[in-house]
Design an enzyme around this catalytic site. Structure first.
Site, PDB file in Angstrom:
ATOM      1  N   LYS A   1       1.692   2.606  -5.048  1.00 58.13           N
ATOM      2  CA  LYS A   1       2.305   1.893  -6.309  1.00 58.13           C
ATOM      3  C   LYS A   1       1.294   2.169  -7.631  1.00 58.13           C
ATOM      4  CE  LYS A   1       2.464  -2.225  -4.472  1.00 58.13           C
ATOM      5  NZ  LYS A   1       1.910  -2.020  -2.915  1.00 58.13           N
TER       6      LYS A   1
ATOM      7  N   ASP B   1       0.733  -1.259  -0.254  1.00 59.30           N
ATOM      8  CA  ASP B   1      -0.146   0.025   0.148  1.00 59.30           C
ATOM      9  C   ASP B   1       0.685   1.421  -0.029  1.00 59.30           C
ATOM     10  OD1 ASP B   1      -2.134  -1.644   0.258  1.00 59.30           O
ATOM     11  OD2 ASP B   1      -2.233  -1.500   2.332  1.00 59.30           O
TER      12      ASP B   1
ATOM     13  N   GLN C   1       2.115  -5.850  -3.574  1.00 62.84           N
ATOM     14  CA  GLN C   1       2.437  -6.198  -1.843  1.00 62.84           C
ATOM     15  C   GLN C   1       3.731  -5.336  -1.816  1.00 62.84           C
ATOM     16  OE1 GLN C   1       1.360  -9.567  -3.619  1.00 62.84           O
ATOM     17  NE2 GLN C   1      -0.518  -8.607  -2.937  1.00 62.84           N
TER      18      GLN C   1
ATOM     19  N   GLY D   1      -4.514  -4.368  -3.846  1.00 62.55           N
ATOM     20  CA  GLY D   1      -5.523  -3.299  -4.080  1.00 62.55           C
ATOM     21  C   GLY D   1      -4.899  -1.883  -4.382  1.00 62.55           C
ATOM     22  N   HIS D   2      -4.520  -1.703  -5.835  1.00 62.89           N
ATOM     23  CA  HIS D   2      -3.906  -0.391  -6.176  1.00 62.89           C
ATOM     24  C   HIS D   2      -4.905   0.337  -6.790  1.00 62.89           C
ATOM     25  CE1 HIS D   2      -0.322  -3.298  -7.200  1.00 62.89           C
ATOM     26  NE2 HIS D   2      -0.667  -3.382  -5.972  1.00 62.89           N
TER      27      HIS D   2
HETATM   28  P1  GDP Z   1      -0.786   0.515  -3.470  1.00 63.69           P
HETATM   29  O1  GDP Z   1      -1.357  -0.800  -3.056  1.00 63.69           O
HETATM   30  O2  GDP Z   1       0.496   0.558  -3.255  1.00 63.69           O
HETATM   31  O3  GDP Z   1      -1.158   0.821  -5.092  1.00 63.69           O
HETATM   32  O4  GDP Z   1      -1.426   1.643  -2.759  1.00 63.69           O
HETATM   33  P2  GDP Z   1      -3.190   1.874  -2.138  1.00 63.69           P
HETATM   34  O5  GDP Z   1      -3.735   2.020  -3.326  1.00 63.69           O
HETATM   35  O6  GDP Z   1      -3.516   0.653  -1.470  1.00 63.69           O
HETATM   36  O7  GDP Z   1      -2.949   2.816  -1.089  1.00 63.69           O
HETATM   37  C1  GDP Z   1      -2.487   3.914  -1.280  1.00 63.69           C
HETATM   38  C2  GDP Z   1      -3.430   4.889  -0.855  1.00 63.69           C
HETATM   39  O8  GDP Z   1      -2.828   6.261  -0.682  1.00 63.69           O
HETATM   40  C3  GDP Z   1      -4.546   5.036  -1.860  1.00 63.69           C
HETATM   41  O9  GDP Z   1      -5.743   5.637  -1.229  1.00 63.69           O
HETATM   42  C4  GDP Z   1      -4.107   6.347  -2.844  1.00 63.69           C
HETATM   43  O10 GDP Z   1      -5.050   6.911  -3.508  1.00 63.69           O
HETATM   44  C5  GDP Z   1      -3.371   7.054  -1.879  1.00 63.69           C
HETATM   45  N1  GDP Z   1      -2.424   7.919  -2.023  1.00 63.69           N
HETATM   46  C6  GDP Z   1      -1.296   7.524  -3.045  1.00 63.69           C
HETATM   47  N2  GDP Z   1      -0.423   8.519  -3.087  1.00 63.69           N
HETATM   48  C7  GDP Z   1      -0.660   9.467  -2.436  1.00 63.69           C
HETATM   49  C8  GDP Z   1       0.093  10.715  -1.730  1.00 63.69           C
HETATM   50  O11 GDP Z   1       1.122  11.186  -2.383  1.00 63.69           O
HETATM   51  N3  GDP Z   1      -0.625  11.627  -1.138  1.00 63.69           N
HETATM   52  C9  GDP Z   1      -1.855  11.150  -0.496  1.00 63.69           C
HETATM   53  N4  GDP Z   1      -2.504  11.907   0.517  1.00 63.69           N
HETATM   54  N5  GDP Z   1      -2.592   9.910  -0.858  1.00 63.69           N
HETATM   55  C10 GDP Z   1      -1.872   9.388  -1.498  1.00 63.69           C
HETATM   56  P1  IMO Z   2      -0.799  -4.072  -2.375  1.00 66.73           P
HETATM   57  O1  IMO Z   2      -0.361  -4.733  -3.524  1.00 66.73           O
HETATM   58  C1  IMO Z   2      -0.894  -4.564   2.088  1.00 66.73           C
HETATM   59  C2  IMO Z   2      -0.883  -8.781   3.666  1.00 66.73           C
HETATM   60  C3  IMO Z   2      -2.285  -9.300   4.302  1.00 66.73           C
HETATM   61  C4  IMO Z   2      -1.603 -10.097   5.425  1.00 66.73           C
HETATM   62  C5  IMO Z   2      -0.506 -10.655   4.406  1.00 66.73           C
HETATM   63  C6  IMO Z   2      -0.885 -12.029   3.683  1.00 66.73           C
HETATM   64  O2  IMO Z   2      -2.135  -3.357  -2.483  1.00 66.73           O
HETATM   65  O3  IMO Z   2       0.031  -3.408  -1.738  1.00 66.73           O
HETATM   66  P2  IMO Z   2      -2.354 -12.756   1.734  1.00 66.73           P
HETATM   67  O4  IMO Z   2      -3.779 -12.232   1.412  1.00 66.73           O
HETATM   68  O5  IMO Z   2      -1.319 -12.515   0.758  1.00 66.73           O
HETATM   69  O6  IMO Z   2      -2.423 -14.118   2.199  1.00 66.73           O
HETATM   70  O7  IMO Z   2      -1.930 -11.974   3.049  1.00 66.73           O
HETATM   71  O8  IMO Z   2       0.093  -9.701   3.390  1.00 66.73           O
HETATM   72  N1  IMO Z   2      -0.964  -8.070   2.081  1.00 66.73           N
HETATM   73  C7  IMO Z   2      -1.155  -6.936   1.934  1.00 66.73           C
HETATM   74  N2  IMO Z   2      -0.872  -5.783   2.631  1.00 66.73           N
HETATM   75  N3  IMO Z   2      -0.972  -4.339   0.909  1.00 66.73           N
HETATM   76  C8  IMO Z   2      -1.435  -5.528  -0.105  1.00 66.73           C
HETATM   77  O9  IMO Z   2      -1.253  -5.409  -1.492  1.00 66.73           O
HETATM   78  C9  IMO Z   2      -1.276  -6.950   0.292  1.00 66.73           C
HETATM   79  N4  IMO Z   2      -1.439  -8.297   0.064  1.00 66.73           N
HETATM   80  C10 IMO Z   2      -1.385  -8.710   1.145  1.00 66.73           C
HETATM   81  O10 IMO Z   2      -2.944  -8.212   5.167  1.00 66.73           O
HETATM   82  O11 IMO Z   2      -1.242  -9.481   6.335  1.00 66.73           O
HETATM   83 MG    MG Z   3      -2.621  -1.543  -1.864  1.00 64.85          MG
END
Ligand code: GDP
Ligand code: IMO
Ligand code: MG
Length: 432
Positions: free
Chosen positions: A15, A12, A229, A39-40
């Site tokens: 990315k 998270d 991840q 979840g991107h």
């Molecule tokens: P990922 O899994 O690495 O793609 O990240 P996620 O989407 O799970 O979580 C990142 C969260 O931060 C999302 O809600 C994005 O919309 C938000 N986000 C990404 N970059 C920024 C930033 O520079 N500032 C803020 N405030 N939010 C951001």
């Molecule tokens: P993105 O790509 C954050 C964590 C889960 C759990 C562990 C194992 O959005 O960054 P799994 O479902 O793979 O068996 O879970 O890894 N986890 C993540 N945490 N971002 C993710 O993906 C994750 N994918 C798995 O919360 O602790």
């Molecule tokens: Mg994510």
């Protein structure tokens, strides 16, 4: 050539947004591992979209997207994602390709994930329950079904055989009759959607991924490998057993796409300006106080896949140094720096104190050690950087010093600072 973009923490890091930002510069965006546990989040014309299996370049007209063999694909989540993306006007038949060697998550994998977590009680991993672990177990156990198999006439029999095997495994758990009934009901419900989704999958572009990508590389095309991840969730080097089941570091790119190491050029590591983790497992810089709460509130730290609140803390440079080493990171992107606007002081962990000894190395079992972070403290900037700064040079001096401190600890340049969730909220640092 292939550039790699991956998360350096526990996932998270932002990315998806960064891949979407860079995608226009690449011909192909390719996912190499993970599955619907990811979840991107992207914002497309102001609309929030969360991608789970499909690469984050999908909204760029001239970019092709490949789901690589290292991914595990759940046809049900995949179809839902495709429906959403198609409704936004994207022609997936034109710009999405799936490697035939990609393994499939079946409903009973999800049931096994749930059973495994239930049986662990307080020791549970905190899995997203998407069936990731069981699907990778079947892959390495040589029992899995792959995307290429959906095109075969005996797919249904092979599915039935795998399900039967899973039912034997499920029967071995010591659950109450109610829990067993609940698991059986889940499987039946999910199965109803599964076959419909498999029919959908059949008519997508299923290709030999390794030839597909190598032909592009030979033709001089530029590929961005998108990680899911984070490196601290890597099955080998993460905080085992509190990890996911795939190789999330740059090494995973070669086996997850079928490309040789010689093609890899830049390795772009993404880190938040602080740190989060969702699920169980050690997290040395976690804050259980009002500051942690404030990071969660300001950063809106709730899981994109499961909605769970994310655990929050300050940036951990010891862990980042470790993950930069593992992947050979050549440049950094620091995301969510705007979230720190609200803090008078910003902390970074520069060493771990374990049994009275300071170390900058990652211990073997982080969860079995009482780790006290050693903090370096920086003056905050208390300014609205997202609204005011459109160029790196306009950022407050205190924020630039924080960025410099991270760079000098890690010996890797921070080429970009992301200061808001929007597509255009990213500032490039000119590096001489
Ligand atoms: P990922 O899994 O690495 O793609 O990240 P996620 O989407 O799970 O979580 C990142 C969260 O931060 C999302 O809600 C994005 O919309 C938000 N986000 C990404 N970059 C920024 C930033 O520079 N500032 C803020 N405030 N939010 C951001
Ligand atoms: P993105 O790509 C954050 C964590 C889960 C759990 C562990 C194992 O959005 O960054 P799994 O479902 O793979 O068996 O879970 O890894 N986890 C993540 N945490 N971002 C993710 O993906 C994750 N994918 C798995 O919360 O602790
Ligand atoms: Mg994510």
């Amino acid at each position: 050539m292939v550039d790699v973009l991956l998360g350096l923490q526990w996932g998270d890091e932002g990315k998806g947004k960064i891949v979407d930002y860079f995608a226009g510069k690449y011909d192909v965006i390719a996912r190499f591992q993970g599955g619907p546990n990811a979840g991107h989040t992207l914002y497309v014309d102001g609309q929030k979209v969360v991608l789970h299996t499909i690469p984050s370049g999908v909204f760029h007209k001239n970019t092709i997207n490949l789901i690589g063999n290292g991914v595990v694909l759940d046809p049900v989540t995949f179809k839902k994602e495709c429906d959403k993306i198609s409704s936004l006007g994207v022609d997936l038949k034109r710009n999405l390709f799936i490697a035939e060697r990609t393994h499939i998550i079946v409903p009973s994998h999800r049931a096994l994930d749930k059973a495994s977590e239930l049986s662990k009680g307080s020791e549970k991993i905190g899995s997203t329950l998407k069936g990731i672990g069981p699907a990778y177990m079947d892959k390495t156990g040589r029992n899995g079904l792959r995307v290429g198999d959906v095109l075969r006439s005996d797919f249904n029999e092979r599915y039935a055989k795998l399900k039967e095997k899973h039912q034997h495994l499920l029967a071995g758990y010591d659950f109450t009759a109610e829990v067993k009934a609940e698991i059986a009901k889940d499987i039946a419900e999910w199965e109803a959607e599964f076959f419909d989704a498999v029919s959908y999958l059949k008519q997508m572009n299923i290709v030999n991924g390794e030839y597909f990508i190598n032909e592009k590389l030979q033709a001089g095309k530029k590929v961005l490998a998108e990680g899911a991840q984070g490196s601290m969730l890597d099955v080998d080097f993460g905080t085992y057993p509190f990890v996911t089941s795939s190789s999330t570091i740059s090494a995973g790119v070669c086996s997850g796409l079928g490309v040789a190491p010689k093609w890899i050029k830049e390795v772009i590591g993404v880190t938040k300006a602080y740190c989060t983790r969702v699920g169980s497992g050690p997290f040395p810089t976690e804050l259980h106080d009002a500051t942690g709460e404030k990071l969660r509130a300001e950063g809106n730290e709730f899981g994109a896949t499961t909605g769970r609140p994310r655990r929050c803390g300050w940036i951990d440079l010891v862990a980042l140094n470790y993950t930069c080493m593992l992947s050979g990171v050549t440049q950094l992107v620091m995301t969510k720096s705007d979230v720190l606007d609200a803090f008078d002081e910003v902390h970074a962990c520069t060493a771990y104190e374990i049994n009275g000894q300071q170390t900058k190395a990652m211990p073997y079992q982080l969860n079995e050690n009482e780790v006290k972070p050693v903090w370096e403290k920086y003056k905050g900037w208390s300014d609205e950087t997202a609204a005011k700064s459109k160029h790196f040079n306009e950022l407050p001096a205190e924020m630039k010093s924080f960025v410099k401190a991270v760079e000098s600890y890690l010996h890797v340049p921070v080429k970009f600072v992301s200061n808001g969730p929007g597509r255009d909220q990213i500032l490039e640092q000119e590096i001489a």
